[in-house]
Scaffold this motif. Sequence first.
Motif, PDB file in Angstrom:
ATOM      1  N   VAL A  52     -31.722  11.044 -32.775  1.00 37.09           N
ATOM      2  CA  VAL A  52     -30.604  10.117 -32.902  1.00 37.09           C
ATOM      3  C   VAL A  52     -29.317  10.825 -32.491  1.00 37.09           C
ATOM      4  O   VAL A  52     -29.230  12.061 -32.507  1.00 37.09           O
ATOM      5  N   GLU A  53     -28.350  10.033 -32.109  1.00 36.71           N
ATOM      6  CA  GLU A  53     -26.999  10.522 -31.841  1.00 36.71           C
ATOM      7  C   GLU A  53     -26.090   9.661 -32.713  1.00 36.71           C
ATOM      8  O   GLU A  53     -26.226   8.433 -32.728  1.00 36.71           O
ATOM      9  N   HIS A  54     -25.207  10.293 -33.465  1.00 33.45           N
ATOM     10  CA  HIS A  54     -24.349   9.535 -34.379  1.00 33.45           C
ATOM     11  C   HIS A  54     -22.933   9.409 -33.830  1.00 33.45           C
ATOM     12  O   HIS A  54     -22.428  10.334 -33.180  1.00 33.45           O
ATOM     13  N   PRO A  55     -22.243   8.293 -34.125  1.00 36.83           N
ATOM     14  CA  PRO A  55     -20.793   8.278 -33.945  1.00 36.83           C
ATOM     15  C   PRO A  55     -20.180   9.348 -34.861  1.00 36.83           C
ATOM     16  O   PRO A  55     -20.828   9.798 -35.810  1.00 36.83           O
ATOM     17  N   HIS A  56     -18.946   9.738 -34.602  1.00 33.33           N
ATOM     18  CA  HIS A  56     -18.306  10.828 -35.342  1.00 33.33           C
ATOM     19  C   HIS A  56     -18.441  10.653 -36.863  1.00 33.33           C
ATOM     20  O   HIS A  56     -18.016   9.636 -37.415  1.00 33.33           O
ATOM     21  N   VAL A  57     -19.040  11.652 -37.504  1.00 33.62           N
ATOM     22  CA  VAL A  57     -19.252  11.571 -38.954  1.00 33.62           C
ATOM     23  C   VAL A  57     -19.326  12.989 -39.530  1.00 33.62           C
ATOM     24  O   VAL A  57     -19.819  13.909 -38.885  1.00 33.62           O
ATOM     25  N   TYR A  58     -18.801  13.132 -40.741  1.00 35.03           N
ATOM     26  CA  TYR A  58     -18.925  14.384 -41.492  1.00 35.03           C
ATOM     27  C   TYR A  58     -19.819  14.114 -42.693  1.00 35.03           C
ATOM     28  O   TYR A  58     -19.662  13.091 -43.383  1.00 35.03           O
ATOM     29  N   THR A  59     -20.769  15.010 -42.951  1.00 36.13           N
ATOM     30  CA  THR A  59     -21.664  14.839 -44.096  1.00 36.13           C
ATOM     31  C   THR A  59     -21.634  16.101 -44.955  1.00 36.13           C
ATOM     32  O   THR A  59     -21.595  17.212 -44.433  1.00 36.13           O
ATOM     33  N   LEU A  60     -21.666  15.891 -46.256  1.00 38.04           N
ATOM     34  CA  LEU A  60     -21.599  16.990 -47.219  1.00 38.04           C
ATOM     35  C   LEU A  60     -22.885  17.030 -48.026  1.00 38.04           C
ATOM     36  O   LEU A  60     -23.266  16.029 -48.639  1.00 38.04           O
ATOM     37  N   GLY A  61     -23.567  18.178 -48.024  1.00 36.33           N
ATOM     38  CA  GLY A  61     -24.803  18.330 -48.784  1.00 36.33           C
ATOM     39  C   GLY A  61     -24.552  18.329 -50.284  1.00 36.33           C
ATOM     40  O   GLY A  61     -23.416  18.479 -50.747  1.00 36.33           O
ATOM     41  N   LYS A  62     -25.641  18.200 -51.050  1.00 39.01           N
ATOM     42  CA  LYS A  62     -25.509  18.016 -52.501  1.00 39.01           C
ATOM     43  C   LYS A  62     -24.885  19.214 -53.206  1.00 39.01           C
ATOM     44  O   LYS A  62     -24.291  19.065 -54.267  1.00 39.01           O
ATOM     45  N   SER A  63     -25.010  20.409 -52.614  1.00 36.52           N
ATOM     46  CA  SER A  63     -24.409  21.591 -53.232  1.00 36.52           C
ATOM     47  C   SER A  63     -23.108  21.976 -52.533  1.00 36.52           C
ATOM     48  O   SER A  63     -22.556  23.048 -52.780  1.00 36.52           O
ATOM     49  N   GLY A  64     -22.608  21.108 -51.648  1.00 40.89           N
ATOM     50  CA  GLY A  64     -21.437  21.428 -50.840  1.00 40.89           C
ATOM     51  C   GLY A  64     -20.125  21.298 -51.608  1.00 40.89           C
ATOM     52  O   GLY A  64     -20.056  20.696 -52.684  1.00 40.89           O
ATOM     53  N   ASP A  65     -19.081  21.853 -51.032  1.00 42.84           N
ATOM     54  CA  ASP A  65     -17.742  21.863 -51.616  1.00 42.84           C
ATOM     55  C   ASP A  65     -16.853  20.930 -50.804  1.00 42.84           C
ATOM     56  O   ASP A  65     -16.618  21.166 -49.613  1.00 42.84           O
TER      57      ASP A  65
END
Length: 232
Positions: A52-65
């Motif tokens: 897949v190719e996504h439109p611009h997006v930022y994702t934060l993992g469950k342990s992320g800050d």
Amino acid sequence: MNKQVQVEDLGLKDFKETWDYQEQLFKAILETKIKNRRESAGLETDNHFLFVEHPHVYTLGKSGDLSNLLLDENQLREKGATFYKINRGGDITYHGPGQIVGYPILDLDNFFTDIHKYLRFLEEMIILTLKEYGISSERSPGETGVWLDVGTPFARKICAMGVRASRWVTMHGFALNVNADLGYFDNIIPCGIRGKAVTSLNVELGVERVDEAEVKSKLLKHFRVLFEAEMV
């Protein structure tokens, strides 16, 4: 053990829609496994590999800050980007056009039950693919993903990884920068690691654009060999 892997290229697709689709496939495999355990049904579990190719997006993992995202809501809108806190491992990352995202949704009971080995195999798939383009890449100790010039002041990441697994069923996966707009990485501390740059295959090759279909074909070739899988 079912070693067939159903390959699907979703094209350009919204992150949340794709996440929901992943969850649907993931839950269907889990339900089959639970039925097998409870009823000795002996049903085969499916395996999937989504491109897949996504439109611009930022994702934060469950342990992320969350502080590793350097934009507020208004700035996100100005950049034409969205943000999601999600259920994979790892910290923050960016997805966007020109990046090949792969989501293997596998029942590892069909292959091997070792998450560490699974991650190393995904990294190896990327390393072998880049080698075909004359790019030498490697792992960075303690930092999941694939890097160039590890141990030098010029260390840079070309592929990020973050997975979720339950009952040996995987989801989420990898994001390989092929023709990515690297400016979007300036808005985060990628993977929560300060002072490390990111790069893209087209930048490393000094070309305007790399054939993404060709890269996908090479990735699948190496995945098939490493996992001893049948791609369908």
